[in-house]
Design an enzyme around this catalytic site. Structure first.
Site, mmCIF file in Angstrom:
data_model
loop_
_atom_site.group_PDB
_atom_site.id
_atom_site.type_symbol
_atom_site.label_atom_id
_atom_site.label_comp_id
_atom_site.label_asym_id
_atom_site.label_seq_id
_atom_site.Cartn_x
_atom_site.Cartn_y
_atom_site.Cartn_z
ATOM 1 N N LYS A 178 0.861 -1.184 0.000
ATOM 2 C CA LYS A 178 0.000 0.000 0.000
ATOM 3 C C LYS A 178 0.897 1.233 0.000
ATOM 4 C CE LYS A 178 -3.856 2.033 2.634
ATOM 5 N NZ LYS A 178 -4.664 1.897 3.867
ATOM 6 N N SER A 218 -9.559 1.758 2.990
ATOM 7 C CA SER A 218 -8.704 2.503 2.080
ATOM 8 C C SER A 218 -7.670 1.646 1.341
ATOM 9 C CB SER A 218 -7.957 3.580 2.872
ATOM 10 O OG SER A 218 -7.107 2.979 3.834
ATOM 11 N N SER A 237 -9.695 -0.539 7.188
ATOM 12 C CA SER A 237 -9.116 -0.352 5.850
ATOM 13 C C SER A 237 -8.417 -1.563 5.250
ATOM 14 C CB SER A 237 -8.143 0.835 5.866
ATOM 15 O OG SER A 237 -8.859 2.046 5.818
#
Lengths: 500, 490
Positions: free
Chosen positions: B80, B155, B179
């Site tokens: 990420k 996210s 997330s």
């Protein structure tokens, strides 16, 4: 105090005499950098004065994204040490908080500090001033990180055409020592600061450098009619970088506040800066412009539980403090209070004195020499004895010669002066140059007779009752022996002959 | 090469057996990305030569002595984009960090590198990890591999989509309020948020420091457990990382749920729960019962306060964490001559609307005069929520519930930020309490995956994984492949 007020208000152009008898209320906030090897929250060196700009930085103290702080254990230890030296209480539980504000010298946009649960509370510092005992409460001693430094092309950030930022100082451990508003004059404020600085240096946590800012002070000053208890409107003074500046700024501010009230004006809470060149404080920020720091617990650091064992360990390692040490030396060594205060001014100085006495030099001789001639040379050469060429070994040898009567004090002082930087073995030099004291009664007798003959006027004056008239006659003998004569013996021989 | 394995465990075994090379796996990963990512937009940056060198080094190690090669030697992984990798552009999905190449590597990432992993690239995410749909990325939304018209969740949407689309067998995400788990549920993969303090946050670009946690996304629970094991453990660079020993989740992974007491919190099955998701989760609970677990209804009464608590604490911390982005030292600079104008213009141009909204919310909540009413009260409720979980865990070994109240929704559905925040209702309490939580695929609702969430007491990460594994092995949901993206690619 009245005199102080008159002087300062004269500088303001005021009349100097106040209608109301005012009392000043002063509280000092000291920021002292800790002498740790590394910074508060990263492994960068905590020294910054010598380093090239931004050399002593890393992603952590530059506040780069994703970096995290890690608490410097030594910094916590030093703060606890300070707190204990200032008689503070150490709570079981402490935490760090974030103080949020935006300024280019603060890379994260917040300072890691402490807000409602400081490392220590409720201490005090006591000292003597003009024969009185003054006690100033310590609200708290806590720990935070220093900011970077800004260099403006221009006076201040707002008007500079450009500014450079050096983050070498960013994250240096900074201890905040908040004093209670217990001080009542500029002189007390100055004395408090000097004693505090002495203690911090004594316990080895701070180098006490006001000029370079490793020891900094802000003052909160207010006035109130003497005898009342309510605090007046508080003004914070910043930008003082010497003890003298603190004293002058506080004096000025007290007088200014009195003048404002006497002139029918009113005071308001504000921050004022001391401007050395003008000898005045000027307004920087009013209460309305004060920051909202939005303090909240630092989520990147777990709360700190020190534990009684850790605190006790630090307490056990605490060195004897200057006041206690001076008292002990007076008691144990029989030296004077003046000597004791001089010798305990710094820990190194006191240690040196005790080492020298420990090597057989009598306390009185060691105290006299260290407190006078050695100190004068150390100050003149910016070199303490233990780092000088002569060293403690040389001084012990020299004082040994004095105590044995091998050399007189004139010779010893000349040797001290000669050898302080250059070094050398006093015993060998005295032997090689034949500097040994002349205490032979026959040899000196002849010289004394010659001196009497050569100084008829002085002799007559002495015999007429003028004691000091003997000095040039003694001097004559000393000169003839190149200072090596036993002065006491010369005196005795002279008096014997002249009274006869 | 077409027969190359898809799972992490499969890749590891094949690499060691010599049936596939690290270079080949990297090539396959790149081919998938080249073919599918124009539609999915899971990746923000590729590591290029860095990956080639890592794969070559892995192949040398494997050729020398496969038995002593590190555990992930030669396996392609994705990170990420909030996780720093030295020299690789790291944007956190924000314009304000455009061009930022950190001179350091996050600890979790370094541990994967030390384990021999080959980082293929950085995955798309909501800006500064703020969002539940990946629509808040400054670099365009990620699309769900199951249906390109829908969001992947957020996210960590890019990390979830990259695994779902078989671009990489393992990715790292971060979970502040769901997330990792929510996009895992919406993309039909496994996502694990470890106990707070279990994985170092050093090098993770902070959103909300007291809630952020790094964790793995993978195709199976076993893969997630291996990924977790490799990144977990104390890190001297993170003052909140735990010093307690990490329990190896792989040793007891297959021990099943026989005799375990599982709590079903009634508050997690309330209004707003999609009936299809509810049905899927209820069937999953029956599967667990069939495997020998005891199900028991429990209550977490403060659940309805968790969301507002979260949306005070997280923005408060974010408002402070994001103060450092001033346009002077890294990332975007909108130079406007004066310092103040440069600050203002950089932050105005650099931050997206959701980030600005949270900075303002957080600044307000911490302001003098409002602190007690908002931040302090939120901290008290947070403690209460934590205590309720502890209380429930005196009776049950773990909690099972839905991960997300809904399946993947079409892009643009939640234009109102509040309706988007409501999607986090089943995941944020777990972050507030610092608990480990795993989401595992538990069914299909209208052609879209649903997720089952397993939550265990603090530091019982292995137990959460063991329960999820038992369920997963009894079902076949994790073997389903998203058809949407394959159809679009051909």
């Amino acid at each position: 105090m009245t005199g102080t007020l008159r002087d300062a208000s004269a500088a303001q152009g005021g009349s100097g005499e106040s209608a109301v008898d005012h009392e000043a209320v002063i509280g000092l906030e000291v920021h002292a950098q800790l002498l740790t090897r590394s910074k508060m929250f990263c492994g960068c060196p905590a020294t910054y004065v010598e380093a090239e700009p931004n050399d002593n930085t890393c992603p952590v103290c530059l506040g780069m994204p994703g970096t995290l702080p890690v608490i410097n254990r030594r910094a916590v230890e030093y703060t606890v040490r300070t707190a204990l030296a200032l008689n503070c209480v150490i709570p079981d539980f402490t935490k760090f908080d974030r103080k949020n504000y935006f300024y280019p010298d603060l890379p994260k946009g917040y300072q890691i500090s402490k807000y409602d649960l400081p490392l220590s509370v409720d201490g005090h510092l006591e000292f003597d001033l003009d024969g009185r005992r003054v006690r100033c409460g310590i609200t708290r001693v806590h720990l935070e990180e220093d900011t970077g430094t800004l260099h403006h092309a221009g006076d201040v950030l707002q008007s500079a055409t450009s500014s450079l930022v050096d983050y070498n100082r960013s994250g240096v451990p900074l201890m905040e020592i908040v004093g209670e508003p217990d001080l009542r004059s500029a002189a007390e404020a100055k004395e408090y600061l000097e004693r505090l600085r002495q203690i911090l240096m004594y316990i080895g946590v701070n180098d006490g450098n006001l000029e370079q800012g490793s020891f900094r002070c802000d003052a909160n000053v207010s006035i109130r009619p003497r005898g009342t208890e309510t605090l007046g409107v508080k003004v914070e003074i910043k930008n003082m970088n010497s003890f003298r500046a603190v004293q002058r700024a506080v004096e000025y501010e007290i007088a200014r506040q009195i003048a404002v009230l006497d002139g029918g004006g009113s005071l308001h809470q504000e921050t004022r800066g001391w401007v050395e060149a003008r000898g005045a404080t000027i307004s920087q920020r009013s209460k309305e412009q004060a920051h909202d720091y939005r303090y909240f617990p630092e989520p990147d650091l777990a709360p700190l539980v020190l534990g009684a064992e850790f605190v006790e360990e630090v307490r056990r390692a605490l060195p004897e403090l200057p006041e206690a040490r001076a008292a002990r030396l007076i008691e144990q060594h029989g030296i004077t209070e003046g000597e004791a205060v001089l010798l305990t001014a710094t820990r190194e100085q006191a240690d040196s004195y005790e080492r020298i006495v420990g090597r057989g030099v009598s306390a009185g001789v060691a105290a006299r020499w260290l407190g006078n001639d050695v100190l004068r040379l150390a100050n003149a050469d910016h070199l303490p004895l233990w780092e000088s060429g002569l060293g403690e070994d040389g001084l012990v040898a020299l004082l040994g010669l004095v105590e044995a009567g091998t050399v007189n004090s004139t010779t010893a002082k000349a040797l001290l002066e000669e050898l302080y930087l250059a070094g050398g073995d006093p015993v060998a030099i005295v032997r090689d140059r034949g500097l040994g004291q002349v205490s032979d009664t026959d040899a000196l007798g002849a010289l004394v007779d010659a001196a009497i003959t050569a100084n008829p006027k002085a002799v007559a004056d002495f015999q007429a009752g003028k004691e000091t008239a003997l000095q040039p006659v003694v001097g004559h003998v000393m000169k003839a022996t190149r200072g090596r004569a036993d002065a006491r013996l010369v005196n005795r021989l002279l008096r014997e002959r002249l009274s006869g | 090469m077409s027969a190359a394995p898809e799972t992490l465990a499969g890749c590891v075994a094949a690499l060691r057996a010599g049936t596939v090379s690290a270079a080949e796996l990297l090539e396959r990963s790149r081919a998938r990305i080249a073919a599918l990512d124009p539609q999915v937009n899971a990746f923000l940056g590729r590591t290029g030569e860095l990956a080639d060198r890592a794969a070559a080094a892995a192949d040398r190690l494997l050729a020398e002595d496969p038995a002593s090669a590190p555990p992930l030697c030669g396996v392609p992984v994705a990170l990420k984009d909030v996780l720093c990798l030295e020299g690789a552009e790291t944007t956190a999905g924000s314009r304000i960090l455009g061009g930022f190449r950190p001179p350091y590597t996050a600890t979790a990432v370094q541990r994967l590198l030390d384990a021999g992993a080959v980082v293929v690239g950085k995955t798309n995410c909501d800006e500064f990890a703020m969002g539940s749909s990946n629509e808040n990325s400054a670099y365009g939304p990620v699309r769900n591999p199951w249906d390109l018209g829908r969001v992947p969740g957020g996210s960590s949407g890019g990390s979830a989509a990259a695994v779902a689309a078989r671009m990489v067998p393992l990715s790292l995400g971060t979970d502040t309020g769901g997330s990792i788990r929510q996009p895992a549920a919406l993309c039909g993969v496994v996502g694990f948020k470890p106990t707070y303090g279990r994985v170092s946050r050093y090098g993770l670009i902070a959103f909300a420091s007291s809630l952020d946690q790094v964790g793995p996304l993978a195709l199976t629970v076993e893969d997630a457990a291996l990924g977790y094991l490799l990144i977990a453990g104390h890190d001297p660079a993170d003052g909140t990382s735990s010093r307690s020993a990490v329990e190896d989740p792989l040793t007891g992974l297959g021990e099943g749920v026989e005799g375990l007491r599982l709590g079903v919190p009634r508050e997690y099955f309330g209004v707003g729960l999609d009936p299809g998701v509810r049905a899927a989760v209820e069937r999953a609970l029956e599967v667990l019962r069939g495997l020998g677990a005891t199900l028991e209804e429990v209550s977490l009464p403060s659940t309805d306060a968790a969301l507002s608590t979260y949306y005070i604490i997280a923005p408060a911390e974010a408002s402070s964490n994001l103060a450092r982005y001033d346009g002077i030292r890294f990332g975007l600079r909108e130079d406007r001559g004066s310092l103040l104008q440069t600050y203002l213009s950089t932050r105005d141009a650099g931050f997206g609307p959701e980030v600005k909204r949270r900075i303002m919310l957080g600044t307000y909540a911490l302001s003098s005069g409002y602190y007690d009413a908002y931040y302090r009260k939120a901290q008290k409720v947070r403690t209460l929520i934590s205590e309720e979980f502890s209380h429930v865990f005196e009776r049950v070994d773990a909690i099972v519930c839905p991960t997300s109240p809904v399946t993947a929704f079409p892009l643009g559905t939640h234009s109102d930020p509040l309706s988007m925040y409501l999607l986090d209702v089943l995941t944020v309490p777990v972050n507030l309490a610092g608990l480990p939580g795993v989401s595992v695929p538990c069914g299909m609702v209208g052609g879209l995956p649903a997720g089952l969430q397993v939550v265990a007491p603090r530091f019982m990460d292995a137990r959460a994984l063991r329960i999820a594994h038992a369920y997963e092995q009894a079902t076949e949901w994790h073997t389903l492949q998203p058809g949407g993206v394959e159809a679009a690619a051909t």
